[in-house]
Design a protein around this motif. Structure first.
Motif, PDB file in Angstrom:
ATOM      1  N   GLN A   7       1.135  -1.382   0.195  1.00 34.27           N
ATOM      2  CA  GLN A   7      -0.208   0.097   0.182  1.00 34.27           C
ATOM      3  C   GLN A   7       0.815   1.329  -0.029  1.00 34.27           C
ATOM      4  O   GLN A   7       1.503   1.457   0.856  1.00 34.27           O
ATOM      5  CB  GLN A   7      -0.790  -0.146   1.243  1.00 34.27           C
ATOM      6  N   GLY A  14      -6.310   4.860   0.926  1.00 32.93           N
ATOM      7  CA  GLY A  14      -5.369   3.827   1.004  1.00 32.93           C
ATOM      8  C   GLY A  14      -5.223   3.816   2.595  1.00 32.93           C
ATOM      9  O   GLY A  14      -5.356   2.135   2.195  1.00 32.93           O
ATOM     10  N   ALA A  18      -5.625  -0.660   2.234  1.00 35.64           N
ATOM     11  CA  ALA A  18      -4.969  -1.516   2.882  1.00 35.64           C
ATOM     12  C   ALA A  18      -6.117  -2.689   3.799  1.00 35.64           C
ATOM     13  O   ALA A  18      -6.242  -3.704   3.899  1.00 35.64           O
ATOM     14  CB  ALA A  18      -4.605  -0.525   3.796  1.00 35.64           C
TER      15      ALA A  18
END
Lengths: 339, 339
Positions: A7, A14, A18
């Motif tokens: 990631q 993000g 993840a």
């Protein structure tokens, strides 16, 4: 064997990506890059148990250590800010799936960037693709996929309407809900607005439909509310700004071939619609719309197993197969896909 | 340079495909194979001007002479009847796009066929894909594409309803419109029914969603009319058979993961619907449905430029990119696709 995923970027999108990667048996979160949280266990950054993977900010060395198959890149929307990051991932031999809106169709915006990244990706034998829910799905990929059932397409109109009142506070403020008309204009003049990606969606749509030599025209303005609306984050009075209204028009030889219309406003309905005039015509409604927060993350993570099937180079959502079947090896394993 | 296409099979679907190929600048109809019309100019067979291409029935020699990039194969629905034809195309170095319903997902139905064709295709460096509107699009590819916006999918329900009264005479008779319940049962017992492809759609859907170890259960029966309907081909009285009602249920560990429901009957509404329960959920309606006659031909011809981007082997609609961008060469040509 699960796909090794790093990631790159641990902002809100993000982190959500993840977490979704962690939940997928076919994917293995083997690393995380970010400018903050360096040295912390990524599992804890994501709000869970430690997983033995520490966040790093030294991309080149970290990627060499982690050896990902795919980097899930969620740092910035803009080509000039991401080129170095993308090149580092490519040089490490990793495919890249990125949330950068300008990467969904970068070719006209920056031909130099496109040629450099494409050449590097082909040399490294990896594919680089920008995607998301918008741009990347609702207003571009979906109409193109629907058009595969049409022998002839004369025109495509796409509408996406989002009730900003049902979304996160930052989004409500981002679309200017509650501003006076004057404050909206001031912010617009200062460049503080804009759903980035309308032009990119229009380009993907035109390319997917085989329309060469198109001109794209954009408009942007306030969506004025016709009623009072109150959310936990903002109050909107009738007659004041509830959000944004944005369009892109695709013309070919002066004739309108496609329109894309995006409304993101407090109190607007949640609905997506694709209307294809052609043979046959198609009128497709997503009742209740496509909920953007979750769908963006889903579109990104769901692209991860599919990007490996794309020919090396700087590619687009149009190049992705619908699903990754048969695993990563060249031998065919019939049956379920990796998701 | 246009893609060289040979039409293999000049029945109604094949002729419609060939006409559509002729209308596309990116495609070149370089040959046609059929058991009838041998020696006739294919342009005239298609109802137009002669084009200097004669219909042949000697596939191996003809393909060697014509050197197609892609063969558009529309002869039969059944694997055992098409294996020789597919192998001949593959041996000639041509990709294959086929309307054979059983080819849309052949792996469980005939593993031997699948291994033989896959091995031959990989050796020859070509891809073989079965497609169409159903199976191949509405009840399988479309739900899988929609699911790419979903982080989690619990269940998928797909409905396709077709007003057979708006379709060709042979289709109205094929779905048993106007039969008594007894006559319907007799024909069913004699094997004279069946939309071929429901199981294939269910398999594609399950594979595209990453569901391993599924069991598929089918049902088939008459759709009984609740009103009188008259078409130019058939009369249907209230209480008698108006067409067919077919379902496929996908279970995983005993739990229902997907249902596919197909109604093709005089007086039934024209509508397709995909309901995804998940995060986010999606409720997608094709208002007025997807008109099958045209859409089948479109799905086949639109697959022709895309099949070359698929890794060699026996593949499926899930492997096709949404569009063929950048031409056939490995160098990237930005801009419009070949359609």
């Amino acid at each position: 064997m699960p796909l090794r995923v790093v990631q790159f970027g641990l902002g809100p999108i993000g982190r959500a990506c993840a977490r979704l990667v962690q939940s997928r048996p076919a994917l293995d979160l083997v690393g995380a890059l970010d400018l903050e949280a360096v040295g912390r266990d990524v599992g804890e950054v994501l709000g869970g148990e430690p997983v033995g993977v520490l966040v790093r900010d030294d991309a080149e060395a970290a990627l060499a250590a982690w050896r990902p198959d795919v980097v899930l890149h969620t740092t910035s929307s803009f080509l000039d800010r991401i080129e170095g990051q993308i090149m580092t991932c490519v040089a490490a031999g990793a495919h890249v799936v990125s949330s950068a809106e300008e990467l969904v169709w970068p070719f006209e915006r920056d031909a130099g960037f496109s040629e450099r990244v494409d050449a590097a990706a082909r040399r490294a034998g990896v594919a680089v693709v920008g995607t998301g829910v918008n741009p990347g799905f609702v207003m571009d990929l979906l109409p193109v996929v629907l058009s595969s059932a049409c022998a002839r397409v004369e025109r495509v109109d796409v509408w996406r309407s989002v009730d900003a009142g049902r979304r996160r506070g930052p989004l409500q403020r981002k679309v200017g809900a509650g501003l006076s008309a004057e404050a909206f204009r001031e912010r617009e003049a200062a460049g503080g607005f804009g759903h980035i990606g309308m032009v990119e969606s229009a380009r993907v749509l035109a390319a997917g439909l085989g329309w060469g030599g198109v001109e794209i025209e954009e408009t942007f303005g306030p969506h004025v509310s016709d009623a009072d609306h109150e959310t936990e984050h903002v109050t909107v009075r009738a007659g004041s700004v509830a959000g944004i209204h944005q369009t892109a028009t695709v013309r070919q030889g002066g004739a309108v071939r496609a329109t894309l219309t995006l409304t993101m406003a407090v109190g607007a309905p949640d609905e997506d619609r694709v209307l294809i005039a052609g043979d046959p015509g198609l009128d497709v409604v997503v009742r209740g719309g496509t909920f953007g927060d979750t769908a963006t993350v889903a579109a990104l993570v769901n692209a991860v197993p599919r990007v490996a099937a794309v020919r090396p180079g700087l590619r687009t959502v149009l190049d992705l197969p619908a699903a990754a079947v048969g695993g990563r090896s060249r031998s065919v394993r019939f049956g379920a896909c990796s998701r």
